[in-house]
Design a protein around this motif. Structure first.
Motif, PDB file in Angstrom:
ATOM      1  N   ALA A   1      -2.538  31.967 -40.818  1.00  0.00           N
ATOM      2  CA  ALA A   1      -1.440  31.661 -39.893  1.00  0.00           C
ATOM      3  C   ALA A   1      -0.560  30.541 -40.450  1.00  0.00           C
ATOM      4  CB  ALA A   1      -1.989  31.288 -38.524  1.00  0.00           C
ATOM      5  N   LYS A   2      -1.181  29.600 -41.165  1.00  0.00           N
ATOM      6  CA  LYS A   2      -0.405  28.503 -41.746  1.00  0.00           C
ATOM      7  C   LYS A   2       0.436  28.980 -42.925  1.00  0.00           C
ATOM      8  CE  LYS A   2      -3.161  24.346 -40.893  1.00  0.00           C
ATOM      9  NZ  LYS A   2      -4.076  23.421 -41.596  1.00  0.00           N
TER      10      LYS A   2
ATOM     11  N   PHE B   1       4.269  27.410 -27.108  1.00  0.00           N
ATOM     12  CA  PHE B   1       3.515  27.597 -28.351  1.00  0.00           C
ATOM     13  C   PHE B   1       2.332  28.530 -28.121  1.00  0.00           C
ATOM     14  CE2 PHE B   1       4.194  24.264 -31.808  1.00  0.00           C
ATOM     15  CZ  PHE B   1       5.546  24.143 -31.524  1.00  0.00           C
ATOM     16  N   ASP B   2       2.235  29.595 -28.901  1.00  0.00           N
ATOM     17  CA  ASP B   2       0.992  30.377 -28.884  1.00  0.00           C
ATOM     18  C   ASP B   2       0.192  29.968 -30.124  1.00  0.00           C
ATOM     19  OD1 ASP B   2       2.071  31.679 -31.051  1.00  0.00           O
ATOM     20  OD2 ASP B   2       2.501  33.530 -29.982  1.00  0.00           O
ATOM     21  N   SER B   3      -1.009  30.564 -30.309  1.00  0.00           N
ATOM     22  CA  SER B   3      -1.873  30.033 -31.366  1.00  0.00           C
ATOM     23  C   SER B   3      -1.309  30.281 -32.771  1.00  0.00           C
ATOM     24  CB  SER B   3      -3.299  30.583 -31.232  1.00  0.00           C
ATOM     25  OG  SER B   3      -3.279  31.969 -31.126  1.00  0.00           O
ATOM     26  N   LEU B   4      -0.483  31.329 -32.918  1.00  0.00           N
ATOM     27  CA  LEU B   4       0.139  31.564 -34.226  1.00  0.00           C
ATOM     28  C   LEU B   4       1.168  30.484 -34.548  1.00  0.00           C
ATOM     29  CD1 LEU B   4       0.935  35.361 -34.610  1.00  0.00           C
ATOM     30  CD2 LEU B   4      -0.371  33.928 -36.172  1.00  0.00           C
TER      31      LEU B   4
ATOM     32  N   VAL C   1       1.345  27.511 -33.299  1.00  0.00           N
ATOM     33  CA  VAL C   1       0.677  26.227 -33.503  1.00  0.00           C
ATOM     34  C   VAL C   1       0.376  26.033 -34.986  1.00  0.00           C
ATOM     35  CG1 VAL C   1      -1.467  24.946 -33.148  1.00  0.00           C
ATOM     36  CG2 VAL C   1      -0.377  26.061 -31.218  1.00  0.00           C
ATOM     37  N   MET C   2      -0.171  27.063 -35.615  1.00  0.00           N
ATOM     38  CA  MET C   2      -0.568  26.946 -37.021  1.00  0.00           C
ATOM     39  C   MET C   2       0.652  26.813 -37.933  1.00  0.00           C
ATOM     40  SD  MET C   2      -3.683  26.802 -36.757  1.00  0.00           S
ATOM     41  CE  MET C   2      -4.801  27.116 -35.414  1.00  0.00           C
ATOM     42  N   GLU C   3       1.708  27.559 -37.615  1.00  0.00           N
ATOM     43  CA  GLU C   3       2.917  27.481 -38.420  1.00  0.00           C
ATOM     44  C   GLU C   3       3.498  26.063 -38.327  1.00  0.00           C
ATOM     45  OE1 GLU C   3       5.528  30.799 -37.568  1.00  0.00           O
ATOM     46  OE2 GLU C   3       7.088  29.919 -38.827  1.00  0.00           O
ATOM     47  N   PHE C   4       3.487  25.529 -37.123  1.00  0.00           N
ATOM     48  CA  PHE C   4       4.005  24.180 -36.890  1.00  0.00           C
ATOM     49  C   PHE C   4       3.163  23.133 -37.625  1.00  0.00           C
ATOM     50  CE2 PHE C   4       3.647  20.358 -34.132  1.00  0.00           C
ATOM     51  CZ  PHE C   4       4.912  19.848 -34.336  1.00  0.00           C
ATOM     52  N   ILE C   5       1.836  23.239 -37.495  1.00  0.00           N
ATOM     53  CA  ILE C   5       0.926  22.289 -38.150  1.00  0.00           C
ATOM     54  C   ILE C   5       1.136  22.325 -39.669  1.00  0.00           C
ATOM     55  CG2 ILE C   5      -1.523  21.906 -38.732  1.00  0.00           C
ATOM     56  CD1 ILE C   5      -1.017  20.898 -36.029  1.00  0.00           C
TER      57      ILE C   5
ATOM     58  N   LEU D   1      -8.452  27.209 -30.726  1.00  0.00           N
ATOM     59  CA  LEU D   1      -7.398  27.122 -31.732  1.00  0.00           C
ATOM     60  C   LEU D   1      -6.002  26.912 -31.178  1.00  0.00           C
ATOM     61  CD1 LEU D   1      -8.504  29.816 -34.316  1.00  0.00           C
ATOM     62  CD2 LEU D   1      -8.695  27.346 -34.487  1.00  0.00           C
TER      63      LEU D   1
END
Lengths: 574, 90
Positions: A251-252, B43-46, B48-52, A107
């Motif tokens: 998280a999104k 970037f950590d995995s959290l 990454v998701m916020e950015f995506i 991930l």
């Protein structure tokens, strides 16, 4: 039209996990209408599977597994995505006596090699013959993992011929192996029997006061104990319906978690501190929760998984009180995969209780002297995590093994029927931490009456945003740099009042290495990020300043203590 | 009309990616195609998701989660984002 499963069963009496095995528990839940529901990031129902369907599909798939040649005791790795496929496969393993090993999907941006290396090591350690993955990851995982494990998609496995055979599952059989513990280099699989998991589900359900009307919401991943047991097995064994969003969707869009609680009037949900923190931050900035969201049904807002940050929890309570959230719902708890999931739970409806103690007494005398909460300068605030679950015991011991009395800080030991069978096929590590049926958690804490206060998670583990990192992996990454030697580096987390646990690395710097200090720090930082995926604060210190044990090994605990007490001084940047 | 919008979007992908990245560039480093998400932008995995999530909103696309392991740098992301925009908007 797809509908979600009801909160309560129409006729089936609620049984709180009093079963001998997970298969018996699922067979019972299958007599009712409750089950699992999966929602999108927009809070729309995507799929739903009642315990009845889950049991039927899992039994059917267990025949395919047996048809493929999987026999009782075989390990089957499962890509732990939030989907019915994972759950059906997990319980198919239960029905044929195979031992599922949930593993995380990749991930992060990049870091492909690190993911593959970790997965290969976990597959090797568990000896899994088969790895079931979702079709979207089939080509990536199938092409990069080249060992003896056969990689098959969740849909392909259904095509194997069916072997209809009844397998007897016994309470002492292993029910799953979990890899939340241990470093990448030497992964340790926590081996849990049916008896372990059932006794923990009994303790947990009674700890959180599960009753008629309970409905759970979760975004926690199935490759962590809190997601796998707390919000999957714990709920199934008590016939509780659960509404899921995936950890990715959480998280999104973190606020989806709260919308989902409102949507079906959920009563029970959990998160590590960082989940609450994320919601507060988002609510304060760009996204807003609609005004009509009602969080007043949320009865138990559990907090666990990492050191609890009191300020973060208080802020969440303040911000979301206007949506009906009750601060009294906060329920701090403590646990780990080695005792299935939960070890202690706070009393219900009390909210978060804290203890403010003297820093000086804590460091010098290992004593938790309560001081007034407004004395911020001299004190540290810790969260009270409640009492040990039913049929289990807790002790605080010093380094010599003496049992300590109230308010004396020492190592937390646990015993009871939830304590794991051991690390899978690793007798030596198991014997190191379980002696005379007492499990040494490696965490530090003290008791106030029967209530546990945790002052530091395992002296080894570094927990950042709910994820476990091992200092050995960080130190190993640094030692790979030319000229560095083992024992030159110590990694640990340092608690900072505002930001919580900060990963920190002390590195002995020798001029003879020929580096400029600033450049060297950058190289170290990048190397750790590449190999471990963790951003650390790098502190350069003089050569030979890290304390060693009598056998010449690095004493990480002493290094941290010496640094806090100012006995190790950082080098000034030149 | 839709096709026009699509090709317009595709040529603007780079601009949108760099614009969204601004909010995630805490240390204010200079961004180029070879900037690494993990190494340079931390970037950590959290994150990454916020950015995506932000990128998905701005480009009106859905980024499949299984491409993440291949995205090492900003340049690779832009190439992939262009492809996704083309596929989804024609």
């Amino acid at each position: 039209m797809q509908t979600f499963t009801p909160t309560d069963n129409y006729n089936l009496p609620k049984v709180l996990a009093q079963f001998d095995t997970l298969t018996e528990a699922l067979d019972y839940a299958a007599k009712g209408e409750t089950g699992f529901n999966f929602y999108s990031s927009k809070c729309e129902l995507q799929s739903s599977i009642s315990y009845k369907e889950l049991s039927n599909k899992a039994k059917k798939l267990s025949f395919n597994l047996m048809g493929k040649g999987i026999v009782k005791g075989d390990r089957v790795a499962l890509l732990a995505i939030t989907s019915p496929d994972f759950l059906i496969s997990f319980f198919a393993c239960q029905y044929c006596g195979a031992i599922p090993v949930p593993l995380p999907p990749p991930l992060a941006f990049g870091r492909k090699e690190a993911y593959i290396e970790q997965t290969i090591r976990q597959l090797t350690s568990s000896g899994a013959s088969t790895f079931l993955v979702s079709s979207e990851y089939l080509s990536f995982i199938g092409s990069s993992i080249k060992n003896t494990t056969e990689i098959i998609s969740f849909s392909e496995i259904k095509l194997f011929k069916s072997l209809d055979k009844e397998i007897q599952v016994l309470p002492n059989d292993l029910s799953y192996i979990q890899y939340s513990s241990g470093s990448t280099r030497s992964p340790k699989g926590v081996a849990i029997s049916h008896k372990n998991v059932m006794s923990n589900c009994v303790g947990m359900n009674s700890g959180v006061g599960n009753k008629i009307g309970e409905r759970a919401v979760s975004w926690l991943p199935f490759y962590h104990d809190l997601g796998l047991v707390g919000f999957m097995l714990g709920c199934m064994t008590s016939q509780t319906s659960v509404d899921y969003i995936s950890p990715i969707d959480f998280a999104k869009r973190p606020l989806t978690w709260l919308k989902l609680i409102d949507k079906n009037k959920a009563t029970f949900s959990y998160s590590p501190s960082f989940g609450y923190e994320l919601c507060s931050r988002i609510q304060k900035s760009y996204q807003k929760l609609p005004d009509n969201i009602d969080l007043s049904t949320w009865r138990v807002a559990g907090i666990g998984g990492e050191m609890i940050k009191p300020k973060v929890i208080e802020e969440f309570g303040r911000i979301f009180s206007s949506f009906g959230f009750k601060k009294s719902a906060f329920n701090p708890s403590y646990g780990m995969a080695e005792c299935v999931v939960g070890a202690t739970f706070s009393k219900l409806n009390l909210g978060m209780q804290v203890d403010h103690i003297s820093k000086k007494e804590m460091i010098e005398r290992h004593y938790a002297l309560n001081i007034p909460i407004d004395d911020e300068k001299n004190g540290r605030t810790f969260v009270i995590c409640g009492r040990v679950i039913k049929h289990h015991s807790i002790e605080i011991r010093n380094e010599r093994g003496d049992i300590l009395t109230e308010r004396h800080i020492g190592n937390i030991f646990l015993s009871g029927p939830s304590i794991m069978q051991g690390y899978f096929q690793d007798k030596e590590e198991t014997n190191n931490i379980i002696k005379d049926s007492w499990y040494n958690t490696g965490d530090l804490g003290y008791l106030i009456g029967d209530d546990l206060v945790v002052v530091g998670r395992s002296k080894d583990l570094m927990i950042v945003n709910g994820k476990n990192y091992w200092p050995q992996d960080v130190e190993w990454a640094v030692e790979k740099i030319d000229g560095m030697r083992s024992g030159d580096v110590a990694a640990f987390t340092l608690y900072q009042d505002d930001i919580g646990d900060e990963p920190t690395v002390l590195v002995e710097f020798r001029k003879s290495l020929g580096w400029n200090m600033k450049k060297f720090s950058n190289v170290l930082r990048n190397q750790i990020v590449e190999m471990v995926g963790l951003h650390c604060k790098i502190i350069l210190i003089p050569p030979r300043s890290l304390p060693k044990t009598t056998s010449g090994k690095l004493s990480r605990r002493k290094a941290k203590e010496h640094f806090i007490r100012g006995l190790i001084k950082p080098l000034a940047l030149s | 009309m839709k096709a026009e919008l699509g090709s317009d979007k595709s040529s603007n992908v780079r601009k949108v990616v760099l614009e969204v990245l601004k909010d995630f560039n805490k240390k204010g480093i200079v961004i180029s195609d070879s900037t690494s998400f993990v190494g340079d932008l931390e970037f950590d995995s959290l994150l990454v998701m916020e950015f995506i999530s932000e990128l998905e909103d701005q480009l009106d696309v859905s980024v499949p989660i299984n491409i993440l392991p291949d995205i090492e740098t900003v340049g690779i992301l832009i190439v992939n984002a262009k492809r996704i925009v083309r596929e989804e908007h024609g």
